[in-house]
Design an enzyme around this catalytic site. Sequence first.
Site, short mmCIF file in Angstrom:
data_model
loop_
_atom_site.label_atom_id
_atom_site.label_comp_id
_atom_site.label_asym_id
_atom_site.label_seq_id
_atom_site.Cartn_x
_atom_site.Cartn_y
_atom_site.Cartn_z
N GLU A 75 -23.44 52.20 22.59
CA GLU A 75 -22.88 52.14 21.98
C GLU A 75 -22.04 50.76 21.98
O GLU A 75 -21.18 50.45 23.03
CB GLU A 75 -22.32 52.99 21.06
CG GLU A 75 -20.99 53.68 22.40
CD GLU A 75 -20.03 54.43 21.29
OE1 GLU A 75 -19.45 54.28 20.48
OE2 GLU A 75 -20.06 55.59 21.47
N GLU A 108 -17.22 60.68 12.18
CA GLU A 108 -16.01 60.59 13.76
C GLU A 108 -14.92 59.69 12.86
O GLU A 108 -14.17 59.27 14.13
CB GLU A 108 -16.78 59.70 14.22
CG GLU A 108 -16.57 60.37 16.43
CD GLU A 108 -17.51 58.71 17.34
OE1 GLU A 108 -17.78 59.49 18.38
OE2 GLU A 108 -17.32 57.54 17.26
#
Length: 287
Positions: A163, A264
């Site tokens: 990521e 998240e």
Amino acid sequence: MTDVTAAPEHAFPDGSATVNLSILFGELPLLERPAAAAAAGFTAAELWWPFGLDPTPSPAQQDELRKAFGDAGVRLTGLNFLDDLATGVAKGTLSVPTESERFRANVPVAVALAESLGATALNALYGNRVLDSTPEEQDELALANLVFAAEAAHSIGAVLLIETLNKPEAPDYALVTAEAAIEVVDKVNAATGLGNARFLCDFYHLAKNGEDLAGVIDAYADRFGHVQIADNPGRGEPGTGDLDFADLFARLAAAGYTGRVGLEYRPSTGVSADSFEWLPRELRAAR
């Protein structure tokens, strides 16, 4: 609060929801969070590395975590490798020479824990640039460690996620554009021949970096292994910032993305259970 699922064609992808229990329900002890997630209607969750700076927690510690998820009836679908988030700064360890051995020691432990809890995705934070090693040396080390991790993940049928973080909050992190992360994904897949390295597309980090989210989806959706969401600015729940989630969800669907979407974010009120009004309860249970 903005209803991001008002129109059927813009609905949150049905059956895809996971809740990140390292950031949501953070007002509770870790072992109480799976039950709290279940009470809010969620059946799947993900975690940053849950044992602080310890790459090899004891079997008893791991058993406690397994029991908490099992008792709650919540499946762990994603897990970070050792990420050092316990320091308060996202950085990762796999590209840092002084931390590489800790990362390698963690890989079999994390993979075994993921397998026992049913997780099918393992996230490897790339790491910060350091002064005592060149970027080229770090990238070479990172590739070797990512190949090691990808092969271990493949052994349990899992994908390896890579990521992008955002430069304002992680100024030394090596991957701060989608393009840079995709380049690493492609290098890992070329080296292993397994094809299980995938891009973790985090809308919050990309938006904070100033990237065009629609453009990222259009260009790279076929390389997505997971999507994570939080609004920007603020990293709160959808509807508390400026991101057009209705449009983003529609674009994901149009691009053929059928994977999971992880929540998240930090609840804007500080109370996690109160931060899910934007997502109808019937869409919280994962397939």
